[in-house]
Enzyme design. Structure first.
Site, PDB file in Angstrom:
ATOM      1  N   SER A   1      26.461  54.904  10.670  1.00 39.77           N
ATOM      2  CA  SER A   1      25.451  54.170   9.909  1.00 39.77           C
ATOM      3  C   SER A   1      26.082  53.501   8.683  1.00 39.77           C
ATOM      4  CB  SER A   1      24.329  55.127   9.492  1.00 39.77           C
ATOM      5  OG  SER A   1      23.309  54.422   8.835  1.00 39.77           O
TER       6      SER A   1
ATOM      7  N   HIS B   1      22.617  59.147  -5.135  1.00 37.26           N
ATOM      8  CA  HIS B   1      23.600  59.434  -4.081  1.00 37.26           C
ATOM      9  C   HIS B   1      24.756  60.253  -4.654  1.00 37.26           C
ATOM     10  CE1 HIS B   1      21.799  57.202  -0.910  1.00 37.26           C
ATOM     11  NE2 HIS B   1      22.194  56.008  -1.243  1.00 37.26           N
TER      12      HIS B   1
ATOM     13  N   LYS C   1      23.190  56.722   3.522  1.00 33.86           N
ATOM     14  CA  LYS C   1      22.858  56.545   4.940  1.00 33.86           C
ATOM     15  C   LYS C   1      22.426  57.823   5.655  1.00 33.86           C
ATOM     16  CE  LYS C   1      22.773  52.924   5.630  1.00 33.86           C
ATOM     17  NZ  LYS C   1      21.736  52.055   4.959  1.00 33.86           N
TER      18      LYS C   1
END
Ligand code: A3P
Length: 299
Positions: free
Chosen positions: A142, A112, A48
């Site tokens: 988020s 990620h 995010k």
């Protein structure tokens, strides 16, 4: 009963100290043994932080501003998401490693992973890596809304509960604090362009130029302006190839919270109570005391 109701939210398992989903645990070995190629470009982020945005910018640079080429496939399929693995339902099967292995060079790959879990081959091949970081508060907000709308994510609980989980690093991909600090340190030793979401919002043209330079691409002013326009939040929100309405159908529920939610800096102010903010700041100071990394929480 719709597909949405039958998908069970994933439990997290500990992978070398980092919480990952159970299905990701199945392919973890393959991820670690993944063979990078020297001309791969990696886009690394904490979830995010602006991954999809950066992916679109990079693709538009690589396609020299050709929007048709960029619409060849969704973000999720254009750029393999390396450590991501979903087996169920079969219609949603996805293996980032398989997708990457099958892809011709040059590849652009999303990860990620915290820096210590990066497959060794990526370092050995000295691949270019673009890292994007976003301030903790907006990143957390988020992430909270993303948990609500994405049934492949663990249950977020209440906002208060989620804040606690985020602060203690008990969320998918682990501690935000360790993630941004770890990559910050790594940039001194490796080919890493470290960018900030806030800088991209403040001056997208400047940051797009930085990325183009890093990728050794010369862009005309015309192409550059075209990229700025087509990678704006407003355009990407309406673009079915970037807004995640074509992937994860029945898993992501955009009526709860759209993937392209707000795309702004300082939305955290609409979520934190004064007490929460004080507690967060105090804890933040402690966790970030051992780094030179500085974030802007507003513009
Ligand atoms: P918000 O939830 O704050 O709106 P990721 O791609 O890493 O999952 O990050 C998603 C976040 O980036 C969401 O933040 C999303 O709205 C925002 N985003 C996506 N495209 C963007 C763009 N072109 N400009 C600004 N923000 C964007």
């Amino acid at each position: 009963l719709s597909l949405k109701d039958t998908i069970t939210r994933s439990e997290l398992v500990d992978m070398e100290g980092v919480p990952l989903t159970k299905p990701m645990g199945i392919t973890w070995d393959q991820v670690q043994k993944f063979k990078a190629r020297p001309d791969d470009v990696y886009i690394a982020t904490y979830a995010k932080a602006g991954t999809t945005w950066t992916q679109e910018i990079v693709d538009m640079i690589q396609q020299n501003g050709d929007t048709e080429k960029c619409r060849r496939e969704t973000t999720y399929k254009r750029h393999p998401f390396l450590e991501w693995f979903v087996a169920e339902p079969p219609s949603e099967r996805y293996s980032g490693v398989e997708l990457a292995n099958a892809m011709p060079s040059p590849r652009t790959i999303k990860i990620h992973l915290p820096v210590q879990l990066v497959p060794p081959s990526i370092w050995e091949q000295n691949c270019k890596i673009i890292y994007v970081a976003r301030n903790a508060k907006d990143n957390m907000v988020s992430y909270y809304h993303f948990h609500r709308m994405n049934k492949a994510m663990p249950e977020p609980g209440t906002w208060e509960e989620f804040v606690e989980k985020f602060m203690s690093g008990q969320v998918l991909w682990g501690s935000w604090y360790d993630h941004v600090k770890g990559w910050w340190k790594a940039k001194d030793k490796h080919r890493i362009l470290y960018l900030f979401y806030e800088d991209m919002k403040e001056n997208p043209k400047r940051e797009i130029q930085k990325i183009a330079k890093f990728l050794e691409k010369d862009l005309s002013q015309e192409v550059l302006n075209k990229i700025v326009h087509n990678t704006s939040f407003e355009v990407m929100k309406e673009n079915p190839m970037t807004n995640y309405t074509k992937d994860f159908q029945g898993i992501m529920d955009h009526s709860i919270s759209p993937f392209m939610r707000k795309g702004v800096v300082a939305d955290w102010k609409n979520h934190f109570t004064v007490a929460q903010n004080e507690k967060f700041d105090e804890d933040y100071k402690r966790k970030m005391s051992d780094t030179s990394l500085v974030f802007r929480m507003e513009l």
